[in-house]
Design a protein around this motif. Structure first.
Motif, mmCIF file in Angstrom:
data_model
loop_
_atom_site.group_PDB
_atom_site.id
_atom_site.type_symbol
_atom_site.label_atom_id
_atom_site.label_comp_id
_atom_site.label_asym_id
_atom_site.label_seq_id
_atom_site.Cartn_x
_atom_site.Cartn_y
_atom_site.Cartn_z
ATOM 1 N N VAL A 1 -56.222 51.618 -2.931
ATOM 2 C CA VAL A 1 -57.427 52.219 -3.493
ATOM 3 C C VAL A 1 -57.662 53.535 -2.763
ATOM 4 N N HIS A 2 -57.544 54.640 -3.477
ATOM 5 C CA HIS A 2 -57.700 55.945 -2.830
ATOM 6 C C HIS A 2 -59.176 56.338 -2.738
ATOM 7 N N ASN A 3 -59.504 56.992 -1.641
ATOM 8 C CA ASN A 3 -60.875 57.460 -1.419
ATOM 9 C C ASN A 3 -60.814 58.682 -0.501
ATOM 10 N N TYR A 4 -60.384 59.821 -1.045
ATOM 11 C CA TYR A 4 -60.270 61.036 -0.239
ATOM 12 C C TYR A 4 -60.385 62.267 -1.135
ATOM 13 N N GLY A 5 -60.584 63.419 -0.501
ATOM 14 C CA GLY A 5 -60.653 64.671 -1.237
ATOM 15 C C GLY A 5 -62.060 65.053 -1.648
ATOM 16 N N ARG B 1 -61.658 65.057 11.960
ATOM 17 C CA ARG B 1 -62.181 66.295 11.380
ATOM 18 C C ARG B 1 -63.625 66.123 10.918
ATOM 19 N N SER B 2 -64.035 64.903 10.648
ATOM 20 C CA SER B 2 -65.393 64.668 10.144
ATOM 21 C C SER B 2 -66.454 65.246 11.061
ATOM 22 N N VAL B 3 -66.277 65.080 12.372
ATOM 23 C CA VAL B 3 -67.324 65.505 13.306
ATOM 24 C C VAL B 3 -67.213 66.990 13.651
ATOM 25 N N ARG B 4 -66.353 67.716 12.949
ATOM 26 C CA ARG B 4 -66.303 69.164 13.100
ATOM 27 C C ARG B 4 -67.120 69.862 12.017
ATOM 28 N N ALA B 5 -67.751 69.070 11.159
ATOM 29 C CA ALA B 5 -68.587 69.625 10.097
ATOM 30 C C ALA B 5 -69.953 70.008 10.660
ATOM 31 N N ASN B 6 -70.829 70.531 9.782
ATOM 32 C CA ASN B 6 -72.162 70.910 10.286
ATOM 33 C C ASN B 6 -73.144 69.747 10.243
ATOM 34 N N ILE C 1 -65.591 58.866 5.806
ATOM 35 C CA ILE C 1 -65.258 58.148 4.572
ATOM 36 C C ILE C 1 -64.607 56.806 4.896
ATOM 37 N N GLY C 2 -63.682 56.800 5.853
ATOM 38 C CA GLY C 2 -63.035 55.550 6.225
ATOM 39 C C GLY C 2 -63.993 54.557 6.847
ATOM 40 N N PRO D 1 -57.686 59.093 4.260
ATOM 41 C CA PRO D 1 -57.135 59.963 5.309
ATOM 42 C C PRO D 1 -57.692 61.377 5.328
ATOM 43 N N GLY D 2 -58.579 61.731 4.382
ATOM 44 C CA GLY D 2 -59.082 63.096 4.342
ATOM 45 C C GLY D 2 -57.968 64.086 4.057
#
Length: 416
Positions: free
Chosen positions: A83-87, A150-155, A123-124, A322-323
């Protein structure tokens, strides 16, 4: 609407006859904006200490943008139901719970009790928690834990349709999917308000401008035929190609307020205030990981290089989150990097607000003052598109900080 649109749209009803200290509160202007703020409701603004010599961190994120929108389909690979969940582009934090709800629905339909989740970004992690809440036994397989993704590099703010899709490539059906994700996520985030450490919080966000944009500025400039489009070049060429869905949830999102006259505390001609949901990465991330472990979840540190690597997992159902890494490990070349950089200054607990000015954004959070140049070159949604440079750019950071710093050199705080 995007940042640029929300501000400019409030001017579209004709509010050019304004004073230096604020927009003229004409009936049409107030209607376009939402409403005029009640006089005297603006809290005291504490100046932000925005100086380059205070930088304590610079982070770079590659937003995982897919022109057709997030990948959320199901396929069978290496003997597994995947089940894909990315992008999710620049909307991963905002849409995480809604996307997780949809992905777990697909996983639960297999009637398998054990589920693997690939990736421990936001997301994961929300997919894993949602699966646990559905009664499933979950193991996360990941190269990095949340604090190093990479998630925690967002604003870390509510931006649910930020580069989420291209209108033409996503098609009309995706708008309904987006709305379901956004509404479910918004409702779930409300459950975290008021908790110790303020994992989810709100800030007054002030959108500022020295000049009045043209009434048509809320509409992205039409595509330049000479440059082509995604359909002809394989890469978006104009901000006008990006989908906008925010109007679909305007009934649940707090409306902005016009700040006019004495209610505008900033040294600019035009100001608007909007409540903005933010995510305090430290307390929120800790809370989610704690919940996952308390519910019996397991985390295995592992790196995947191709879909065939799934064959030796004990679980027969995999939720793939996996983003941007999906571009390599799943060989999904539809993913387009969108570079975004944030700079972090020491926390200012007495300055709990956010603002946007001249293409730079500032959010004062519990883990630091975040400053980001989101459109300092006037490119709109095209800013950072196709740029996979993942190393910090000190000059970019200093430019964004200087914009915020210059604003406060002209600022005269109110007494009291």
């Amino acid at each position: 609407m995007k940042r640029r649109d929300l501000f400019a749209a409030s001017l579209a009803a004709g509010i050019m006859g304004s004073t230096r200290r604020g927009w003229a509160a004409t009936p049409d202007a107030a209607a376009a904006l939402g409403r005029t703020a009640l006089h005297g409701t603006i809290p005291r603004i504490v100046p932000i200490r925005a100086h380059a010599d205070q930088i304590m961190d610079i982070k770079v994120c590659l937003r995982p943008f897919r022109p057709a929108g997030p990948r959320m389909d199901v396929e069978h690979v290496a003997g597994k139901t995947v089940v894909h969940n990315y992008g999710h582009g620049g909307s991963g934090w905002s849409l995480s719970w809604g996307a997780a709800y949809m992905a777990v629905g697909h996983a639960a339909a297999t009637l398998e009790r054990r589920v693997a989740v690939i990736g421990c970004g936001i997301i994961g992690l929300t997919s894993a928690l949602t699966a646990q809440r559905a009664g499933l036994d979950v193991t996360i397989y990941t190269r990095d834990l949340l604090p190093h993704t990479r998630s925690v590099r967002a604003n870390g703010s509510w931006t649910p349709d930020s580069r989420i899709a291209l209108t033409q490539q996503a098609g009309p059906e995706f708008a309904r999917t987006w709305e379901k994700m956004a509404r479910y996520s918004w409702q779930t985030y409300r459950d975290y308000l008021g908790m110790p450490g303020n994992p989810i919080d709100f800030r007054d966000n002030y959108t500022l401008s020295d000049t009045a944009p043209d009434a048509a500025d809320h509409v992205p400039a039409p595509a330049d035929a000479a440059k082509g489009s995604f359909a002809t070049t394989g890469m978006p060429q104009s901000s006008a190609e990006f989908a906008e869905y925010a109007s679909l949830i305007s009934d649940i999102i707090p409306a902005p307020e016009l700040l006019a006259g004495a209610d505008n505390p900033f040294p600019v001609a035009y100001a608007r205030r909007t409540p903005l949901m933010i995510y305090n990465f430290g307390s929120y991330g800790h809370l989610l990981l704690e919940e996952f472990h308390q519910a019996g979840g397991r985390i295995v540190i592992r790196e995947f290089h191709s879909p065939s690597d799934l064959a030796d997992l004990p679980e027969r159902v995999v939720i793939n989150c996996p983003g941007y890494a999906a571009r390599d490990w799943w060989n999904d070349k539809s993913l387009i990097p969108v570079r975004g950089q944030t700079s972090w200054l020491p926390p200012q607990p007495d300055a709990s607000y956010a603002l946007e000015y001249k293409g730079a954004a500032m959010i004062s959070k519990s883990d630091g003052v975040m400053i980001q140049g989101y459109d300092m070159s006037g490119l709109g949604e095209m800013d950072g598109v196709g740029n996979s440079f993942e190393h910090p750019d000190r000059a970019e950071a200093e430019k964004a900080i200087a914009i915020i710093g210059d604003l406060f050199t002209r600022f005269q705080p109110r007494a009291g």
